[in-house]
Each structure stands twice: as structure tokens, then as C-alpha cells.
Design an enzyme around this catalytic site. Sequence first.
Site, PDB file in Angstrom:
ATOM      1  N   CYS A  73      -4.950   6.143  10.251  1.00 53.41           N
ATOM      2  CA  CYS A  73      -3.702   5.674  10.873  1.00 53.41           C
ATOM      3  C   CYS A  73      -2.488   6.323  10.205  1.00 53.41           C
ATOM      4  CB  CYS A  73      -3.634   4.149  10.769  1.00 53.41           C
ATOM      5  SG  CYS A  73      -2.059   3.438  11.237  1.00 53.41           S
ATOM      6  N   CYS A  76       0.375   3.942   9.242  1.00 52.18           N
ATOM      7  CA  CYS A  76       0.004   3.147   8.065  1.00 52.18           C
ATOM      8  C   CYS A  76       0.404   3.869   6.782  1.00 52.18           C
ATOM      9  CB  CYS A  76      -1.497   2.881   8.052  1.00 52.18           C
ATOM     10  SG  CYS A  76      -2.130   1.940   9.458  1.00 52.18           S
TER      11      CYS A  76
END
Length: 313
Positions: A73, A76
Site C-alpha cells: 500500500c 500507507c
Amino acid sequence: MSDPSSNAVLRGALDLSSLRNRPTAPTPASAPAGQPSESASRLIFDVTDQTFGEVLELSRTVPVVVDLWAEWCGPCKQLSPVLEKVVTELAGRVVLAKVDVDANPQLAQGFRAQSIPMVVALVAGQPVPLFTGAVPEQQVREVFAQLLQLASQHGVTGTVPLEGETDAPEEAAEPPLPPLHAEAFAAIEAGDYPRAISAYERALAENPRDADAQAGLGQVKLLDRVQGVDLGEARAAAAAAPHDVDAQLRVADLDVAGGHVDDAFGRLLDLFAAVDGDARSTVRDRLLELFGLVGDADPRVVSARRRLTSLMF
């Protein structure tokens, strides 16, 4: 989920009951639930499906921010350093528990992590959805400041000592809660939501301007309504009967509890436009209750209230 408001922390709840009694792994005294040996390990640590019970207990002392992330991700990787920086600067007033959703599917399911990064807080064992997506540092600071205020209202004012610190100075004793607030809080801790509702209602009867009682009443009513409700069954029932008011209200409650505020408001506004008479009044009243729960200054509430007004006139 929608982007969060920088003006209000969403006071919600998630169903983590299946994870509450999970056995926990032994934890070294220097790190509440994680493995790193450096001083940051006290404030920032990994948590797993097996060690989550420790984190719930820790949240009764200090607010725990949960960062749900994954290696693949990109957002993230943008958000995590921001969270770590702000948590470190708060010097033990907040800790950060990092959850790799790929390695911990039970936690991902318990938090209903449909998109990541997703950030949730735990206060006194109760989850508080904060935001999803890589948000700016200033917004993180504002949300964390509001989280600390919310935690203080629930008596969660402890700190985690940093490495090298000796005994922390004794903190001033917190003033006791008013009797009816204390009764409501004890009832919530025991899972007796009807008793908590009764206590808050009596507090409001004594003082209609008691903002804490009003906020607490909205929260516990939502908890009571969603307790034990199966999300899949509720969504199926609502899809099968688009104009069934009770079915649609149930899913809207679950959506707010899970942080899907825009979805809940959109569902109820569409329903309000489609029904009439008493059903219309019922939907309007639930919308107003949820507006108060999320916060009048929240832009999602402002937008939904504007649409509700246009549908009414």
C-alpha cells in the site's frame, strides 16, 4: 470511507467482540505489545491477531491509535511516518499499534478494513474510527488532539513512560464523574447499554444542557442498536426491501458505527425522499440523531443537513 473532518473525531463503535478474549502472548515490560528494543518500542509497536487483547487492556490507561496497513500500500507508506512522528512528539500520551492486514486477517475483519490505510483509536476498550487515507500532518495533529480530549472525558489520561525515565511525577487526581455519568460509564463497561441510556436520560432530565450526557446518550444508543446485529444479514434485508424503514435504519446505524458516514447519510436521505408520513418523520429523526453523534461541524453533516433541508421544503 469518506475523508475525515478536521473539526470532529467521529465517536463510533466497531464490533471487536470476537477479538476481546483472544489469548495474548507474553509481553516484555519495556514494550506493551511489540518487539522493537529501541525507546520507540514503548510508543510504536506491531500488534497481531494473537496480541490484540493486550492492546485493548492498554487502551484503558492510554489512548491507542491503530494503523492498519499493508506492504503493498503506497499511501500507507506515506502516512505511517507522519503517525509515528506525531505519536513520538506526544511523548507517551498516545501509543501507536501497527496492524499488517495481510498477516492479521482477523483484525482486518474486526475493524472492517475495506480500504487502507485506515486509522482507528481505542479508548477504554472501545474503538473510535478516525480516518482513512494518507491525510496531511496538520490534520493528524488536530484529530489526535480531539482524541486526547475524548479520552480525558472517559478517564483515560495515563502515559507510557519513555526509556530512561524514572517514576513519572504523580498526576493530579481526576475529578470524580457526576453520579449519573459514573453509573452510565459503569453500565457501558458491563455491556448494559439500556441501563447506560437510562442514566444519561436522567442526567439530561436534571440538566438539559449537559453536553457530555447528550453525547454519551447518542453513542450508547447507537451501540445498543447495533449490538449483535449481523452486518451481512442486515445488508441483505435492506437490499431486498429498499423502502423498509427499519431495515434501512439498521444498515445506516451499522455504517456509522463502522465509519461509513457518507454511506449512512446517503442511504437515509434517499429513503427520506422516497417515503412519506410517519415513515418520513422517523427517518428525519434518525438523521438528526446521527448528525449530533458525528458532530454538527463535520462537513459530512453540513452537506447532509443541506440536502435534508432541500428535501423538506
